[in-house]
Write a protein that holds these residues in place. Structure first.
Motif, PDB file in Angstrom:
ATOM      1  N   LEU A  23       0.774  -1.205  -0.254  1.00 41.58           N
ATOM      2  CA  LEU A  23       0.069  -0.067   0.254  1.00 41.58           C
ATOM      3  C   LEU A  23       0.694   1.055   0.007  1.00 41.58           C
ATOM      4  O   LEU A  23       1.532   1.464   0.885  1.00 41.58           O
ATOM      5  N   MET A  54      -7.606   6.205   2.327  1.00 36.63           N
ATOM      6  CA  MET A  54      -6.330   4.018   2.007  1.00 36.63           C
ATOM      7  C   MET A  54      -7.014   3.503   3.597  1.00 36.63           C
ATOM      8  O   MET A  54      -7.044   2.473   3.500  1.00 36.63           O
ATOM      9  N   VAL A 112      -1.793   0.499  -4.205  1.00 31.74           N
ATOM     10  CA  VAL A 112      -2.133  -0.606  -3.769  1.00 31.74           C
ATOM     11  C   VAL A 112      -1.650  -1.982  -5.297  1.00 31.74           C
ATOM     12  O   VAL A 112      -1.761  -1.503  -6.292  1.00 31.74           O
TER      13      VAL A 112
END
Length: 222
Positions: free
Chosen positions: A7, A16, A58
């Motif tokens: 990430l 996120m 990602v």
């Protein structure tokens, strides 16, 4: 064996955080590469890995995925958290869009001018208790099941728990008029993968404070 998802984001919640929540709920371990300076962000942009020059990003299953909604729906589908058919998926989408709207209001609160914060906080509480939470309370009441859709854990449940905990950070007794949501919160919080994510020391990020706001403003020029 594919590596863990990686990430790319700042060292805070932001957009996120829902992705962290969903991966954690699915029992998927992930790595994080934090964007801590403007230069870190520029490097990603210059490397051509950000389709629209934006994060979250990602790395997963050989893809470099961007756009929060696309990432979340991929994870939900991959880990069987997206319903059994199109109708269930549509319902999950509707519930998720509602919690996304509420969480968006809370997410941007720390970035607003001090003189409007109190008014906006009051609006958040009003919307949570009159527009959003009544929908989920009614859904649980109408079908009498433990989960929002299909009587099994889905992305909608994970997202709702995240929204509830965010709203409680704004007003601890925000669920006082919603007994079924109180019970829901207890149930979903005790699912082993989610319980683990809620423990101290997990990859869950703390509420946004002024220090983090300053870092974000610097990185993104806002």
């Amino acid at each position: 064996m594919a590596g863990k998802p990686k990430l790319h984001y700042t060292k805070g919640r932001g957009k996120m955080e829902s992705i962290r929540w969903l991966l954690a709920a699915a029992g998927v371990e992930f790595e994080e590469e934090f964007i801590e300076t403007k230069e870190d962000l520029e490097k990603l942009r210059n490397d051509g890995v950000l389709l629209f020059q934006q994060v979250p990003m990602v790395e997963m299953d050989g893809m470099k995925m961007v756009q929060t909604r696309a990432i979340l729906s991929y994870i939900a589908a991959k880990y069987n958290l997206y319903g059994k058919d199109l109708k269930e998926r549509a319902l999950i989408d509707m519930y998720v869009e509602g919690t996304t709207d509420l969480m968006g209001m809370i997410m941007y609160l720390p970035f607003q001018p001090a003189d409007t914060k109190e008014k906006n906080l009051a609006l958040i509480i009003e919307r949570a208790t009159t527009r959003y939470f009544p929908v989920y309370e009614k859904a649980l009441k109408d079908h009498g099941q433990d989960y929002l859709v299909g009587n099994k854990l889905s992305w909608a449940d994970v997202h709702l728990l995240e929204a509830i905990l965010m709203a409680e950070e704004c007003k601890p007794d925000v669920l006082s008029a919603f007994p079924l949501l109180q019970a829901f919160k207890g149930r979903i919080s005790n699912i082993p993968t989610i319980k683990k994510f809620l423990q101290p020391g997990s990859q869950r990020k703390p509420p946004t404070d002024e220090k983090f706001v300053a870092v974000v403003r610097k990185i993104f020029n806002i």
